[in-house]
Design an enzyme around this catalytic site. Structure first.
Site, PDB file in Angstrom:
ATOM      1  N   GLU A 177       3.479  17.099  -2.733  1.00 15.82           N
ATOM      2  CA  GLU A 177       3.608  15.769  -2.135  1.00 15.82           C
ATOM      3  C   GLU A 177       4.181  14.826  -3.196  1.00 15.82           C
ATOM      4  O   GLU A 177       3.696  14.768  -4.319  1.00 15.82           O
ATOM      5  CB  GLU A 177       2.227  15.283  -1.663  1.00 15.82           C
ATOM      6  CG  GLU A 177       2.299  13.949  -0.948  1.00 15.82           C
ATOM      7  CD  GLU A 177       1.076  13.672  -0.063  1.00 15.82           C
ATOM      8  OE1 GLU A 177       0.346  14.616   0.299  1.00 15.82           O
ATOM      9  OE2 GLU A 177       0.869  12.488   0.271  1.00 15.82           O
ATOM     10  N   ARG A 178       5.245  14.136  -2.828  1.00 18.77           N
ATOM     11  CA  ARG A 178       5.968  13.227  -3.738  1.00 18.77           C
ATOM     12  C   ARG A 178       6.500  13.974  -4.958  1.00 18.77           C
ATOM     13  O   ARG A 178       6.587  13.418  -6.056  1.00 18.77           O
ATOM     14  CB  ARG A 178       5.074  12.059  -4.175  1.00 18.77           C
ATOM     15  CG  ARG A 178       4.369  11.351  -3.045  1.00 18.77           C
ATOM     16  CD  ARG A 178       5.315  10.958  -1.942  1.00 18.77           C
ATOM     17  NE  ARG A 178       4.603  10.339  -0.807  1.00 18.77           N
ATOM     18  CZ  ARG A 178       5.219   9.985   0.318  1.00 18.77           C
ATOM     19  NH1 ARG A 178       6.514  10.199   0.472  1.00 18.77           N
ATOM     20  NH2 ARG A 178       4.548   9.434   1.280  1.00 18.77           N
ATOM     21  N   ASN A 220      -4.853  14.632  -1.251  1.00 16.06           N
ATOM     22  CA  ASN A 220      -4.982  14.899   0.187  1.00 16.06           C
ATOM     23  C   ASN A 220      -5.305  16.387   0.269  1.00 16.06           C
ATOM     24  O   ASN A 220      -4.438  17.226   0.452  1.00 16.06           O
ATOM     25  CB  ASN A 220      -3.687  14.566   0.925  1.00 16.06           C
ATOM     26  CG  ASN A 220      -3.367  13.083   0.822  1.00 16.06           C
ATOM     27  OD1 ASN A 220      -4.247  12.236   0.944  1.00 16.06           O
ATOM     28  ND2 ASN A 220      -2.108  12.759   0.568  1.00 16.06           N
ATOM     29  N   GLU A 301      -6.193   6.392   4.026  1.00 17.54           N
ATOM     30  CA  GLU A 301      -5.039   7.004   4.673  1.00 17.54           C
ATOM     31  C   GLU A 301      -5.445   8.235   5.477  1.00 17.54           C
ATOM     32  O   GLU A 301      -4.811   9.284   5.391  1.00 17.54           O
ATOM     33  CB  GLU A 301      -3.977   7.369   3.626  1.00 17.54           C
ATOM     34  CG  GLU A 301      -3.461   6.162   2.875  1.00 17.54           C
ATOM     35  CD  GLU A 301      -2.303   6.457   1.937  1.00 17.54           C
ATOM     36  OE1 GLU A 301      -2.281   7.552   1.358  1.00 17.54           O
ATOM     37  OE2 GLU A 301      -1.439   5.578   1.779  1.00 17.54           O
ATOM     38  N   ARG A 334     -11.573   7.945  -6.318  1.00 22.32           N
ATOM     39  CA  ARG A 334     -10.401   7.054  -6.286  1.00 22.32           C
ATOM     40  C   ARG A 334     -10.680   5.749  -5.547  1.00 22.32           C
ATOM     41  O   ARG A 334     -11.359   5.724  -4.519  1.00 22.32           O
ATOM     42  CB  ARG A 334      -9.207   7.757  -5.645  1.00 22.32           C
ATOM     43  CG  ARG A 334      -8.724   8.918  -6.473  1.00 22.32           C
ATOM     44  CD  ARG A 334      -7.569   9.615  -5.803  1.00 22.32           C
ATOM     45  NE  ARG A 334      -6.282   9.052  -6.114  1.00 22.32           N
ATOM     46  CZ  ARG A 334      -5.355   8.766  -5.209  1.00 22.32           C
ATOM     47  NH1 ARG A 334      -5.587   8.907  -3.916  1.00 22.32           N
ATOM     48  NH2 ARG A 334      -4.182   8.305  -5.580  1.00 22.32           N
ATOM     49  N   ARG A 346      -3.877  -6.190   2.249  1.00 20.73           N
ATOM     50  CA  ARG A 346      -4.103  -4.844   1.705  1.00 20.73           C
ATOM     51  C   ARG A 346      -4.374  -4.859   0.208  1.00 20.73           C
ATOM     52  O   ARG A 346      -5.200  -4.075  -0.277  1.00 20.73           O
ATOM     53  CB  ARG A 346      -2.903  -3.938   2.012  1.00 20.73           C
ATOM     54  CG  ARG A 346      -3.052  -2.579   1.391  1.00 20.73           C
ATOM     55  CD  ARG A 346      -2.022  -1.596   1.877  1.00 20.73           C
ATOM     56  NE  ARG A 346      -1.820  -0.559   0.861  1.00 20.73           N
ATOM     57  CZ  ARG A 346      -0.848   0.330   0.882  1.00 20.73           C
ATOM     58  NH1 ARG A 346       0.034   0.310   1.863  1.00 20.73           N
ATOM     59  NH2 ARG A 346      -0.738   1.234  -0.068  1.00 20.73           N
ATOM     60  N   ASP A 375       0.509  -0.044  -4.759  1.00 22.05           N
ATOM     61  CA  ASP A 375       0.797   1.386  -4.739  1.00 22.05           C
ATOM     62  C   ASP A 375       1.970   1.787  -5.613  1.00 22.05           C
ATOM     63  O   ASP A 375       3.018   2.128  -5.086  1.00 22.05           O
ATOM     64  CB  ASP A 375       1.053   1.819  -3.286  1.00 22.05           C
ATOM     65  CG  ASP A 375       1.022   3.331  -3.132  1.00 22.05           C
ATOM     66  OD1 ASP A 375       0.795   4.020  -4.133  1.00 22.05           O
ATOM     67  OD2 ASP A 375       1.219   3.804  -2.011  1.00 22.05           O
ATOM     68  N   GLU A 397      -5.020   5.225 -13.215  1.00 22.29           N
ATOM     69  CA  GLU A 397      -4.140   6.206 -12.563  1.00 22.29           C
ATOM     70  C   GLU A 397      -2.708   5.684 -12.595  1.00 22.29           C
ATOM     71  O   GLU A 397      -2.390   4.671 -11.989  1.00 22.29           O
ATOM     72  CB  GLU A 397      -4.577   6.468 -11.119  1.00 22.29           C
ATOM     73  CG  GLU A 397      -3.724   7.517 -10.411  1.00 22.29           C
ATOM     74  CD  GLU A 397      -4.195   7.839  -8.985  1.00 22.29           C
ATOM     75  OE1 GLU A 397      -5.396   8.144  -8.793  1.00 22.29           O
ATOM     76  OE2 GLU A 397      -3.369   7.788  -8.062  1.00 22.29           O
ATOM     77  N   GLU A 403       8.033   8.301  -7.122  1.00 20.48           N
ATOM     78  CA  GLU A 403       8.043   8.139  -5.672  1.00 20.48           C
ATOM     79  C   GLU A 403       8.759   6.865  -5.241  1.00 20.48           C
ATOM     80  O   GLU A 403       9.499   6.862  -4.268  1.00 20.48           O
ATOM     81  CB  GLU A 403       6.585   8.123  -5.176  1.00 20.48           C
ATOM     82  CG  GLU A 403       6.442   7.808  -3.702  1.00 20.48           C
ATOM     83  CD  GLU A 403       4.989   7.761  -3.242  1.00 20.48           C
ATOM     84  OE1 GLU A 403       4.065   8.003  -4.066  1.00 20.48           O
ATOM     85  OE2 GLU A 403       4.767   7.491  -2.046  1.00 20.48           O
ATOM     86  N   HIS A 531       7.435  -2.986  -1.937  1.00 19.09           N
ATOM     87  CA  HIS A 531       7.180  -2.131  -0.771  1.00 19.09           C
ATOM     88  C   HIS A 531       8.251  -2.289   0.313  1.00 19.09           C
ATOM     89  O   HIS A 531       7.932  -2.370   1.496  1.00 19.09           O
ATOM     90  CB  HIS A 531       5.793  -2.468  -0.202  1.00 19.09           C
ATOM     91  CG  HIS A 531       5.161  -1.336   0.569  1.00 19.09           C
ATOM     92  ND1 HIS A 531       5.549  -1.005   1.843  1.00 19.09           N
ATOM     93  CD2 HIS A 531       4.168  -0.474   0.254  1.00 19.09           C
ATOM     94  CE1 HIS A 531       4.818   0.018   2.275  1.00 19.09           C
ATOM     95  NE2 HIS A 531       3.983   0.360   1.331  1.00 19.09           N
ATOM     96  N   TRP A 553       1.824  -1.150   6.922  1.00 20.78           N
ATOM     97  CA  TRP A 553       2.758  -0.049   6.702  1.00 20.78           C
ATOM     98  C   TRP A 553       4.194  -0.574   6.660  1.00 20.78           C
ATOM     99  O   TRP A 553       5.099   0.098   6.191  1.00 20.78           O
ATOM    100  CB  TRP A 553       2.653   0.987   7.834  1.00 20.78           C
ATOM    101  CG  TRP A 553       1.370   1.747   7.819  1.00 20.78           C
ATOM    102  CD1 TRP A 553       0.461   1.787   6.807  1.00 20.78           C
ATOM    103  CD2 TRP A 553       0.843   2.572   8.860  1.00 20.78           C
ATOM    104  NE1 TRP A 553      -0.604   2.589   7.146  1.00 20.78           N
ATOM    105  CE2 TRP A 553      -0.387   3.082   8.414  1.00 20.78           C
ATOM    106  CE3 TRP A 553       1.292   2.932  10.127  1.00 20.78           C
ATOM    107  CZ2 TRP A 553      -1.170   3.933   9.180  1.00 20.78           C
ATOM    108  CZ3 TRP A 553       0.514   3.778  10.898  1.00 20.78           C
ATOM    109  CH2 TRP A 553      -0.711   4.274  10.431  1.00 20.78           C
TER     110      TRP A 553
HETATM  111  C1  BDP Z   1       0.938   6.944  -1.780  1.00 22.76           C
HETATM  112  C2  BDP Z   1       1.712   8.183  -1.468  1.00 22.76           C
HETATM  113  C3  BDP Z   1       0.883   9.203  -0.755  1.00 22.76           C
HETATM  114  C4  BDP Z   1      -0.402   9.450  -1.531  1.00 22.76           C
HETATM  115  C5  BDP Z   1      -1.125   8.133  -1.749  1.00 22.76           C
HETATM  116  C6  BDP Z   1      -2.332   8.284  -2.629  1.00 22.76           C
HETATM  117  O1  BDP Z   1       2.818   7.826  -0.660  1.00 22.76           O
HETATM  118  O2  BDP Z   1       1.654  10.395  -0.652  1.00 22.76           O
HETATM  119  O3  BDP Z   1      -1.226  10.337  -0.863  1.00 22.76           O
HETATM  120  O4  BDP Z   1      -0.274   7.234  -2.400  1.00 22.76           O
HETATM  121  O5  BDP Z   1      -2.242   7.924  -3.790  1.00 22.76           O
HETATM  122  O6  BDP Z   1       1.686   6.199  -2.680  1.00 22.76           O
HETATM  123  O7  BDP Z   1      -3.371   8.751  -2.179  1.00 22.76           O
END
Ligand code: BDP
Length: 710
Positions: A177-178, A220, A301, A334, A346, A375, A397, A403, A531, A553
């Protein structure tokens, strides 16, 4: 430039060796090294770690000196001889009276020094512990590769942060992912039977920069990683990494007791759930005695979490902490939490949710917080939880994988971004309360400390997807080791080892790297915009998107541009996110007089004709910044024509090709964003700005269904 760079023949610079190239030094330096490093002597009882350290030293010296094979021997009865490199832990009787130097104190500390013997010298690498020896060896090799002589060498250091971890967002089917550097390194399917030699090289690279742990799977998380079959696979990786001082951690899916445990609940206060996790921890530790612990993404998420049962994040974290505590493991919980149903701004939500829990987490819990409250954007103000949670160890983190910063094809040196965050003053205890001091535990006296970096590593031959993205892996390790580190110095160090020690290359290339971060901010999200990237894959500009299911979003949510103005009001008249910062930071952000231009639209909504401090209107300034970003990208490309001459042809061409992509995409960002903001504002183009070559509809129509990492 259409040079083939798939060449993997001997000597080709395909990027595989990272910063551990150990190419032969210049003739005189190589000669001197041959006389100063004739043997590697292990002075303490042999262990896997000392053997790894000795092997690395041998590999490094043989390469750098272009000399004969080096012997690795145990300490001979007569003691060290001239030209030996002696490695061992302190406290042995192998070196006169070992002095404690202040810099080498604590776990992982080391001292490298020249010692007199029989009218000559030998080099001593002393570690406070096994890892310290390893880090001392890598420090010595770093110094040599950067062009320093081994004569009268004196190095000493120790890590300031305890847990220095990569987080892999790798799925069990090898999708990352990413990820923009190919599939996952972990061949989950063929593990534990097949052990790719790359696992060892991965561990060497990490050890060389002080990384001491790795979370193998995506936050995830798939619950299956906690089944016996996968625990055995993780255990095999742990065996490979152990000699290199690297522990394995796993991301745990909150609902695992339900998903794979046969329970019908995952309520953290349910005794059956607690017992399940305790037994699971026992099972993991039986296979991986030095297992590090769990990373958890919960109630974010769409991930399951304790809130489903009306329990808090602390209830959840503490339940897992109790399962791990008997084994010495930690929970990294987290704070990247925002809810699908919460109308609150947000960027406020994590602080709102976690602040009341401060001080209620178990001793072996760290709360892991992204550097900014949104983010991983090209620029965000620091997360107000840093400085806002004195009773809780906060783990930083960072995101290495780009990304939101051009994937692996844009040259963006993140050391500059991270240094900016780490050196920001939270004012939590008055001036000087930097984020670095929160993270390394100095500010609030925490002993449990950590920094995590979302990895940019995959199966690509060059590991990170581009030559310059290796610098982000490198800089992360160095800043995790010392959060007060200097990103510019680190860039120099990396360049010397990776490309060339020629000052005519190193200085300008380091400056280029330092400027690269500001370039990406300018051509993507200047003046506090944020964003506004494409939906889902996050590739390219899409500030116009306003039709997604949840307000936050949508890019539109973050800028709200219309005929009247642009920006998100986070002052007291708006969401009041500024109240989450200590004085005077909140006041500074909250006032138009004092807010730095780079955060203007993050905290304020202003009309298009609002005048910035330099007298330009917002609309003019926005156009100017976008243009400047493109100009900066073009300048990097132009500079590489000269700098690249110091680099082998394969990497020179590859970097040039990537910079071409970056210039093209920087223009796309500028043109698409300005086309959109012009349409929203209805204003004429400012003087000197060339209108975009395509219509807004053209930009909006672009689709990228196969963009990577999504
Ligand atoms: C977002 C990403 C997603 C991650 C999420 C995270 O788009 O893929 O799962 O962060 O950090 O930036 O949990």
């Amino acid at each position: 430039m259409a040079l083939m760079y798939t060449n993997t023949a001997m000597g080709a610079e395909d990027g595989y060796r990272l910063w551990l190239r150990y190419e032969s030094l210049a003739t005189t330096q190589a000669e001197s090294l041959r006389s100063q490093a004739r043997r590697v002597v292990i002075a303490s009882p042999r262990t896997a770690t000392l053997e790894a350290a000795a092997g690395e030293l041998r590999r490094g010296i043989e390469g750098l000196s272009a000399g004969a094979p080096i012997d690795v021997i145990d300490m001979p009865a007569e003691g060290p001889g001239e030209g030996d490199v002696v490695i061992g832990t302190t406290g042995g009787d192998w070196r006169g009276a070992p002095e404690q130097t202040e810099k080498a104190i604590g776990p992982g500390g080391y001292r490298v020094s020249s010692q007199a013997v029989h009218g000559g010298t030998y080099t001593a690498v002393e570690g406070q512990d096994q890892s310290g020896v390893l880090y001392g060896v890598f420090a010595l090799l770093r110094a040599l590769q950067s062009g320093n002589s081994i004569d009268s060498i004196e190095l000493a250091d120790h890590p300031r942060v305890g847990l220095r971890l990569l987080n892999h967002w790798d799925n069990l089917d090898r999708y990352v992912e990413r990820g923009y550097a190919g599939q996952s390194l972990w061949d989950w399917w063929r593990l534990p039977d097949l052990v790719d030699p790359r696992y060892t090289d991965y561990a060497r690279a990490n050890a060389s920069i002080g990384i001491n742990g790795t979370v193998l799977n995506n936050v995830n998380a798939a619950a299956e990683v906690l089944t016996p079959r996968y625990i055995a696979k993780a255990a095999k990786l742990a065996d490979v990494f152990r000699p290199w001082g690297i522990r394995v951690y796993l991301s745990a899916r909150w609902s695992a007791p339900r998903d794979i445990g046969g329970l019908d609940t995952a309520d953290p206060l349910d005794p059956a759930v607690r017992a399940w996790w305790a037994a699971k921890a026992d099972e993991i530790y039986a296979a991986i005695p030095d297992f590090g612990g769990f990373l958890v993404k919960a109630n974010s998420e769409g991930q399951p979490g304790p809130r489903e049962y009306g329990r808090s994040h602390a209830d959840g974290a503490n339940m897992l902490a109790a399962a791990l505590a008997p084994h010495g493991g930690v929970v990294m919980w987290r704070a990247f939490v925002y809810s699908e149903t919460d109308p609150e701004d947000r960027v406020r939500q994590a602080y709102t949710e976690f602040k009341p829990l401060d001080g209620t987490f178990a001793d072996n819990v760290l709360v892991q917080v992204k550097n900014g409250p949104l983010d991983f954007q090209p620029r965000e103000p620091f997360h107000p939880m840093f400085g806002g949670m004195p009773g809780t160890p906060l783990m930083m983190e960072f995101q290495l994988t780009k990304e939101y910063l051009g994937f692996s094809t844009h040259l963006v040196y993140l050391g500059a971004l991270w240094e900016e965050v780490l050196q920001t003053d939270t004012f939590a205890q008055g001036g000087g309360s930097t984020v670095a001091k929160v993270v390394d535990g100095r500010l609030d006296g925490h002993e449990l400390t950590g920094i995590a970096g979302v990895a940019n590593i995959g199966r690509d031959r060059d590991w990170s997807g581009s030559d310059f993205d290796q610098a982000n892996w490198y800089a992360f390790g160095r800043l995790a080791w010392n959060p007060d580190g200097d990103a510019h110095v680190i860039a120099r160090e990396w360049l010397q080892q990776t490309f060339s020690t020629d000052p005519a290359f190193v200085e300008p290339a380091a400056e280029l790297m330092m400027r690269s971060r500001e370039a990406v901010v300018n051509y993507m999200t200047p003046l506090g915009l944020t964003h506004i990237m494409g939906t889902g894959h996050h590739y390219g500009p899409a500030p116009w998107v306003d039709d997604l299911g949840r307000p936050e979003w949508n890019p539109f949510y973050y800028h709200r541009a219309d005929a009247d103005g642009i920006g998100f009001d986070r002052t007291a008249s708006g969401s009041n996110a500024v109240e989450q910062y200590h004085a005077p930071v909140g006041e500074q952000f909250g006032s138009l007089e004092s807010v730095p231009d780079e955060y203007l639209l993050w905290f304020h909504r202003v009309p298009w004709d609002y005048r910035l401090r330099d007298g330009t209107t917002l609309w003019q300034a926005l156009a100017r910044q976008y243009d400047q970003g493109v100009g900066q990208a073009e300048a990097m490309r132009a500079e590489w024509e000269t700098l690249g001459q110091h680099v082998d042809p394969v990497r020179r061409a590859r970097v040039a090709d990537y910079l071409d992509i970056q210039v093209r995409e920087a223009k796309w960002w500028r043109d698409a964003c300005l086309a959109y903001f012009q349409a929203r504002s209805g204003l004429d183009w400012p003087d000197g700005v060339t209108p975009p070559p395509l219509t807004l509809d053209d930009y909006r129509a672009m689709q990228f269904p196969y963009a990577p990492g999504n």
